[in-house]
Each structure stands twice: as C-alpha cells, then as structure tokens.
Write a protein that holds these residues in place. Structure first.
Motif, PDB file in Angstrom:
ATOM      1  N   UNK A 199      23.008  71.643 -30.539  1.00 20.90           N
ATOM      2  CA  UNK A 199      22.593  70.407 -31.380  1.00 20.90           C
ATOM      3  C   UNK A 199      21.643  70.753 -32.694  1.00 20.90           C
ATOM      4  N   UNK A 200      20.940  71.573 -32.440  1.00 19.85           N
ATOM      5  CA  UNK A 200      20.158  72.110 -33.741  1.00 19.85           C
ATOM      6  C   UNK A 200      21.129  72.796 -34.796  1.00 19.85           C
ATOM      7  N   UNK A 201      21.713  73.557 -34.130  1.00 22.48           N
ATOM      8  CA  UNK A 201      22.688  74.463 -35.044  1.00 22.48           C
ATOM      9  C   UNK A 201      23.727  73.518 -35.744  1.00 22.48           C
ATOM     10  N   UNK A 202      24.254  72.407 -34.977  1.00 18.83           N
ATOM     11  CA  UNK A 202      25.235  71.781 -35.699  1.00 18.83           C
ATOM     12  C   UNK A 202      24.374  70.711 -37.137  1.00 18.83           C
ATOM     13  N   UNK A 203      23.279  70.278 -36.635  1.00 15.05           N
ATOM     14  CA  UNK A 203      22.554  69.451 -37.652  1.00 15.05           C
ATOM     15  C   UNK A 203      22.426  70.471 -38.821  1.00 15.05           C
ATOM     16  N   UNK A 204      22.037  71.630 -38.695  1.00 14.98           N
ATOM     17  CA  UNK A 204      21.651  72.614 -39.751  1.00 14.98           C
ATOM     18  C   UNK A 204      23.153  73.033 -40.445  1.00 14.98           C
ATOM     19  N   UNK A 205      23.991  73.420 -39.733  1.00 13.47           N
ATOM     20  CA  UNK A 205      25.258  73.753 -40.396  1.00 13.47           C
ATOM     21  C   UNK A 205      25.760  72.615 -41.317  1.00 13.47           C
ATOM     22  N   UNK A 206      25.796  71.508 -40.581  1.00  9.45           N
ATOM     23  CA  UNK A 206      26.534  70.151 -41.244  1.00  9.45           C
ATOM     24  C   UNK A 206      25.468  69.903 -42.463  1.00  9.45           C
ATOM     25  N   UNK A 207      24.350  70.215 -42.447  1.00  7.98           N
ATOM     26  CA  UNK A 207      23.434  69.806 -43.825  1.00  7.98           C
ATOM     27  C   UNK A 207      23.333  70.843 -44.889  1.00  7.98           C
ATOM     28  N   UNK A 208      23.530  72.100 -44.341  1.00  8.17           N
ATOM     29  CA  UNK A 208      23.339  73.215 -45.405  1.00  8.17           C
ATOM     30  C   UNK A 208      24.556  73.873 -45.920  1.00  8.17           C
TER      31      UNK A 208
END
Length: 219
Positions: A199-208
């Motif tokens: 979940x943390x990785x998904x948010x980071x990748x989707x944002x950055x």
C-alpha cells in the motif's frame, strides 16, 4: 493494509473441521476444559502453509514480511473466544505478526482485509497510514493495532528510500527503452500484493512516477 483473497481450503481442514469443533464444543458443554492440542489444531502445518501462500508471507494487517524474523501467528479474524464455531473455520483464519496479533487480542471491529478493499479507508502520508477521520472502524483499526508504531514507520521509510533509489536510477537511464522498462517494474512489480508494504509503495509510485516521467519527456 491491502485487500486479500481467500485461497482454497486445505484438505486437512475440509476433512476435520466439524470433528475438531465437535470435540471442543462437547467438552465445554460438559464443563471440561479442552486440551491445548484440541483447541489449537488450526495451527496444523498444512493450514499455516496455505495461509502463508495466501498472504504472501505477510501480516494481514500491517503488511510486514514475517518469515525472515518470525514464524508468524495463525490469527482468527473474528475472535475464537467469542464463538467456538469460529475456531476452525477457514474463512476466519489468516496470518498475522505477533505484534498485531497481540494488540488485536480478542477485540472485534478491526477491519477484515478479506471483506473488502481497506486501502481507500486510509491515506498514506510518507511512512504513515492515516485512517479516514469519518471511518470509525479505520480509526479503531489504526489505533488498536498501532499501525504507526515506530518500528513500522522505520521499515516503511526504508521501503520509500528504496523506491526513491529506483526512481533515481530511472532518471539516469541512458535510453527511453530502459526508462520504460524501469517504469513498468515500479508500476507492476514493486507495487504487487506480494511485496512488503504494498500500500505504501502504491501511493509512492502513483504520486512520484508520473511527475518524474513528465519531466523526462518534456522538451
């Protein structure tokens, strides 16, 4: 916390659930305390192996990878102390780290990751997981399981640092083809359900990632 899907029930449980439950229920009805063995048959190696596959070896609640540091606990989503009928039900079993399992105890009201997608119920800010303030169950889950305990914040921060390093490698890629491959890896592999803190990785990748790719594509 991410959505989980129940795998096929292990044959050992299909064959024995009713009998195991009947033994415990009959002893309780007779005022006899069931033995630890009788009460803990859900820990059978075949059952635990199926749960490990089902959860990708992660805690169903905090998404920590378990097996490199601990055995992991077979967890009852709905407390076994509340109803003996839940003791050996496949749909009520999952894998949890000892910390989440201990904090949860016999509490009810913690979000069930098999009953729907929990991700939209939380906002991820860096390494922190913030529940929707209007979602009582999300608030309770975060506080009860201590999903922002210091060790988890540290591990999630390490995950973000690793992902940032992958973005920097992508930025320095010599060709567009290599850049595309690295971007696909971030989107599809680093955010897959089997990864720790997906979940943390998904948010980071989707944002950055979109911002980085847009800058690289600009003339």
């Amino acid at each position: 916390m991410i959505a989980l899907t129940k795998a096929d029930e292990p044959q050992i449980l299909t064959d024995n659930e009713s009998a195991w439950t009947a033994v415990v229920e009959s002893k309780i009805a007779a005022g006899i305390e069931p033995t630890d063995t009788e009460k803990s048959r859900y820990r059978h190696a075949d059952i635990k192996a199926a749960l490990i596959v089902e959860t990708s070896g992660k805690c169903a609640y905090c998404e920590s990878k378990l097996l490199h540091v601990a055995f992991g606990d077979v967890e009852h989503i709905h407390p076994k102390s509340k109803a003996v009928a839940n003791l050996f039900k496949w749909g009520n079993l999952t894998l949890a780290c000892d910390r989440c399992n201990t904090y949860k105890g016999d509490a009810e009201g913690v979000i069930d990751p098999y009953a729907g997608d929990p991700e939209p119920r939380f906002t991820i800010l860096g390494p922190m997981i913030m529940p929707d303030p209007s979602d009582v169950d999300a608030l309770y889950t975060e506080r009860k399981l201590r999903l922002n305990r210091p060790d988890l914040l540290e591990r999630r921060a390490e995950k973000i640092k690793y992902l940032m390093d992958q973005v920097l490698i992508l930025q320095n890629a010599k060709t567009a083809a290599l850049r595309d491959v690295l971007a696909d890896d971030l989107r599809n592999n680093e955010t897959s359900a089997d990864q720790e803190f997906a979940a943390t990785a998904r948010t980071f990748v989707a944002t950055v990632l979109p911002t980085v790719l847009a800058k690289l594509a600009a003339p």
